[in-house]
Scaffold this motif. Sequence first.
Motif, PDB file in Angstrom:
ATOM      1  N   TYR A   1     -16.695   1.986  -7.846  1.00 44.61           N
ATOM      2  CA  TYR A   1     -15.567   1.109  -8.151  1.00 44.61           C
ATOM      3  C   TYR A   1     -15.742  -0.199  -7.389  1.00 44.61           C
ATOM      4  CZ  TYR A   1     -13.402   5.483  -9.665  1.00 44.61           C
ATOM      5  OH  TYR A   1     -13.135   6.659 -10.294  1.00 44.61           O
TER       6      TYR A   1
ATOM      7  N   PRO B   1      -7.938   4.780 -12.249  1.00 40.65           N
ATOM      8  CA  PRO B   1      -8.810   3.878 -13.020  1.00 40.65           C
ATOM      9  C   PRO B   1     -10.092   4.588 -13.446  1.00 40.65           C
ATOM     10  CG  PRO B   1      -8.971   3.393 -10.690  1.00 40.65           C
ATOM     11  CD  PRO B   1      -7.914   4.445 -10.833  1.00 40.65           C
TER      12      PRO B   1
ATOM     13  N   TYR C   1      -3.464   1.440 -15.757  1.00 42.62           N
ATOM     14  CA  TYR C   1      -4.070   2.710 -15.351  1.00 42.62           C
ATOM     15  C   TYR C   1      -3.099   3.685 -14.683  1.00 42.62           C
ATOM     16  CZ  TYR C   1      -8.277   0.027 -16.216  1.00 42.62           C
ATOM     17  OH  TYR C   1      -9.251  -0.751 -16.801  1.00 42.62           O
TER      18      TYR C   1
ATOM     19  N   SER D   1     -14.534   0.493 -12.843  1.00 40.85           N
ATOM     20  CA  SER D   1     -13.507  -0.525 -13.053  1.00 40.85           C
ATOM     21  C   SER D   1     -13.195  -1.303 -11.776  1.00 40.85           C
ATOM     22  CB  SER D   1     -12.231   0.111 -13.605  1.00 40.85           C
ATOM     23  OG  SER D   1     -11.710   1.030 -12.684  1.00 40.85           O
ATOM     24  N   GLU D   2     -12.472  -2.382 -11.971  1.00 44.65           N
ATOM     25  CA  GLU D   2     -11.984  -3.199 -10.866  1.00 44.65           C
ATOM     26  C   GLU D   2     -10.690  -2.554 -10.372  1.00 44.65           C
ATOM     27  OE1 GLU D   2     -13.392  -6.437  -9.942  1.00 44.65           O
ATOM     28  OE2 GLU D   2     -15.033  -5.841 -11.248  1.00 44.65           O
TER      29      GLU D   2
END
Length: 190
Positions: free
Chosen positions: A125, A98, A76, A102-103
Amino acid sequence: MKGLHSGLVSPEGNWWEPVGKQEKTWVTISFIWCMLLFAMMPLWHFKGGQNPSSGVRSKVDAQAFRERHQRFVKDYQVMVDGQPLMDGKDKNIPVVAPPPGSEVYIQASMWTWSPVLRLQKGATYSVHLSSVDLNHGFSLYPLNLNLQVVPGYDYNLKMTPNQTGEFRIICNEFCGIGHHMMVGKVEVVE
């Protein structure tokens, strides 16, 4: 040497007489205030907002977390003219953006928070925090969010930024000679 004495010799004066009414009143007020603050601790935890109770802490190998962090940065990282965008005058910290949902992995290590996050306002997130060397304190300034970042543990927190701007990550746990330079950044954009 008048007035000086050891702990074995009783001091001069009337220390053995009962305390006065004013002193008893202030001791009582202080005790009641302490009990009130003690009773409010659970309320501060659940309603105060400074201790996120929604986080999940789990054990993690430091090397495994480092690898996840590096993969996250690689996937990312923000590119400008084909080159990775780096932030910081001396540290060259990568900037990542990101996608929502997302993680996100934030790694603490002497004396750096990595990466610089560029998040979208209103998106949720899953933020993972861990240290790869020693204890660090995560403080998101100017918000009142404080966490202990401990090596060997992954602290996972759901986060939804609700205001745009630039936020600083400050280490509030002394971590050595470069502690004062350990400042990270989170950018929240529309």
